[in-house]
Design a protein around this motif. Structure first.
Motif, short mmCIF file in Angstrom:
data_model
loop_
_atom_site.label_atom_id
_atom_site.label_comp_id
_atom_site.label_asym_id
_atom_site.label_seq_id
_atom_site.Cartn_x
_atom_site.Cartn_y
_atom_site.Cartn_z
N GLU A 66 54.95 25.36 29.27
CA GLU A 66 53.39 26.60 28.87
C GLU A 66 52.21 25.85 28.01
O GLU A 66 52.06 25.74 27.82
N ALA A 67 51.58 27.50 27.92
CA ALA A 67 50.16 27.15 27.56
C ALA A 67 50.51 26.46 26.25
O ALA A 67 50.74 27.04 25.60
N PRO A 68 49.42 25.82 25.61
CA PRO A 68 48.98 25.65 24.00
C PRO A 68 48.53 26.65 23.43
O PRO A 68 47.98 27.88 24.44
N GLU A 69 48.49 27.34 22.59
CA GLU A 69 48.34 28.40 21.44
C GLU A 69 47.00 27.28 21.10
O GLU A 69 46.58 25.82 21.07
N VAL A 70 45.60 27.78 21.85
CA VAL A 70 44.44 27.93 21.37
C VAL A 70 43.22 28.26 20.50
O VAL A 70 43.44 29.75 20.84
N VAL A 71 42.86 28.48 19.74
CA VAL A 71 42.31 29.41 18.73
C VAL A 71 41.16 29.05 18.49
O VAL A 71 40.71 27.22 18.43
N PHE A 72 40.15 29.54 17.98
CA PHE A 72 38.65 28.77 17.44
C PHE A 72 39.25 28.98 15.63
O PHE A 72 39.90 29.91 15.50
N GLU A 73 38.39 28.26 15.23
CA GLU A 73 38.86 28.15 13.85
C GLU A 73 36.93 28.44 12.67
O GLU A 73 36.30 28.02 13.57
N GLY A 74 37.56 29.03 12.13
CA GLY A 74 36.00 29.47 11.25
C GLY A 74 35.30 27.77 10.21
O GLY A 74 36.12 26.92 10.37
N PRO A 75 34.53 28.08 9.21
CA PRO A 75 33.59 29.31 9.41
C PRO A 75 33.07 30.02 10.71
O PRO A 75 32.44 30.90 10.81
N ASN A 76 32.58 29.02 11.50
CA ASN A 76 31.11 29.08 12.70
C ASN A 76 32.34 29.92 14.28
O ASN A 76 32.70 28.57 15.09
N ILE A 77 32.96 30.73 14.05
CA ILE A 77 33.26 30.99 15.63
C ILE A 77 32.55 31.80 16.30
O ILE A 77 31.52 32.79 16.26
N PRO A 78 32.59 31.52 17.87
CA PRO A 78 31.25 32.29 18.87
C PRO A 78 31.12 33.88 18.12
O PRO A 78 32.80 33.95 18.82
N MET A 79 30.35 34.46 19.05
CA MET A 79 30.67 35.80 18.64
C MET A 79 29.88 35.89 20.31
O MET A 79 28.94 35.38 21.01
N HIS A 80 31.48 36.65 20.92
CA HIS A 80 31.84 36.61 22.34
C HIS A 80 32.44 37.66 22.56
O HIS A 80 33.17 37.67 22.06
N ASN A 92 42.17 34.70 30.67
CA ASN A 92 43.78 34.31 31.34
C ASN A 92 44.05 32.87 31.49
O ASN A 92 46.09 32.77 31.52
N VAL A 93 43.57 32.08 31.52
CA VAL A 93 44.23 30.81 31.73
C VAL A 93 45.02 29.94 30.59
O VAL A 93 45.89 29.17 30.25
N LEU A 94 44.59 30.87 29.39
CA LEU A 94 45.80 30.46 28.44
C LEU A 94 47.31 31.61 28.34
O LEU A 94 47.99 30.75 27.21
N ALA A 134 46.07 41.70 12.17
CA ALA A 134 47.20 39.92 11.36
C ALA A 134 47.80 39.76 12.31
O ALA A 134 48.72 39.28 12.05
N ILE A 135 47.51 39.72 14.05
CA ILE A 135 48.66 39.00 14.35
C ILE A 135 48.81 37.00 14.15
O ILE A 135 47.48 36.98 14.49
N ALA A 136 49.36 37.22 13.60
CA ALA A 136 49.55 35.58 13.18
C ALA A 136 49.28 34.40 14.69
O ALA A 136 47.89 33.35 14.62
N SER A 137 49.22 34.93 16.02
CA SER A 137 49.46 34.18 17.06
C SER A 137 48.64 34.81 18.12
O SER A 137 49.41 36.01 18.42
N PRO A 138 47.74 34.12 18.78
CA PRO A 138 47.61 35.03 19.70
C PRO A 138 48.59 35.49 21.00
O PRO A 138 48.50 36.46 22.33
N LYS A 139 49.47 34.32 21.25
CA LYS A 139 50.40 34.21 22.94
C LYS A 139 51.33 35.29 22.24
O LYS A 139 52.12 35.61 22.49
N GLN A 140 51.33 36.56 21.00
CA GLN A 140 52.65 37.35 20.62
C GLN A 140 51.61 38.52 20.84
O GLN A 140 52.25 39.56 21.16
N THR A 141 49.88 38.56 21.47
CA THR A 141 49.15 39.51 22.28
C THR A 141 49.19 39.59 23.60
O THR A 141 49.71 38.94 24.27
N SER A 142 49.43 41.12 23.61
CA SER A 142 49.89 41.96 25.29
C SER A 142 48.15 41.52 25.80
O SER A 142 47.89 42.65 25.95
#
Length: 150
Positions: A66-80, A92-94, A134-142
């Motif tokens: 199973e993929a790891p949970e991967v997130v950018f942490e602030g304060p410098n999150i890339p605007m993309h 998609n690979v996540l 305010a979804i805590a984990s991106p893995k909970q997103t469809s």
């Protein structure tokens, strides 16, 4: 964590410590095997050249199946166009394109490539709505993967 998964993480950790790819650096004080912080530096010639970002990787008991949970942490999150202002990443690979053949290093290289190919700095069109939920984990997103142009 199961024995073989622990060995896999230990190997990946050692590989990143010994020979990280250009623009990727494992945080020096990594002490937990189930959570890492990795620093990315934007590639020369890209919109993000020289900018520094921090990724948080969280590994579940089923990694690498199973993929790891991967997130950018602030304060410098890339605007993309595929990164939300709360650090969640639409890649998609996540999620649905994850394969146990992938690794932390390949994820970091995919993210650097995604940043390098961006023609502009902007949040995704639904950023405000998504972040407000305010979804805590991106893995909970469809996620709907429909745009690979940014």
């Amino acid at each position: 964590m199961a024995g073989r998964f622990t060995r896999r993480l230990q190997k990946e950790l050692l590989d990143l410590q010994r020979s990280p790819p250009t623009g990727v650096k494992l945080e020096d004080n990594t002490t937990r095997l189930d959570q890492w912080r990795i620093h990315l530096t934007g590639a020369d010639g890209s919109l993000y050249a020289g900018e520094h970002f921090v990724l948080r990787f969280r590994f579940g008991n089923n990694y690498p199946m199973e993929a790891p949970e991967v997130v950018f942490e602030g304060p410098n999150i890339p605007m993309h166009g595929h990164i939300y202002s709360n650090g969640h990443i639409c890649l998609n690979v996540l999620y649905n394109e994850w394969s146990p053949a992938l690794s932390v290093q390949s994820i970091c290289l995919s993210l650097l490539s995604m940043l390098s190919s961006s023609p502009e700095k902007s949040w995704p069109p639904d950023n405000d709505t998504y972040v407000r939920r305010a979804i805590a984990s991106p893995k909970q997103t469809s996620w709907a993967f429909h745009d690979d142009t940014v």
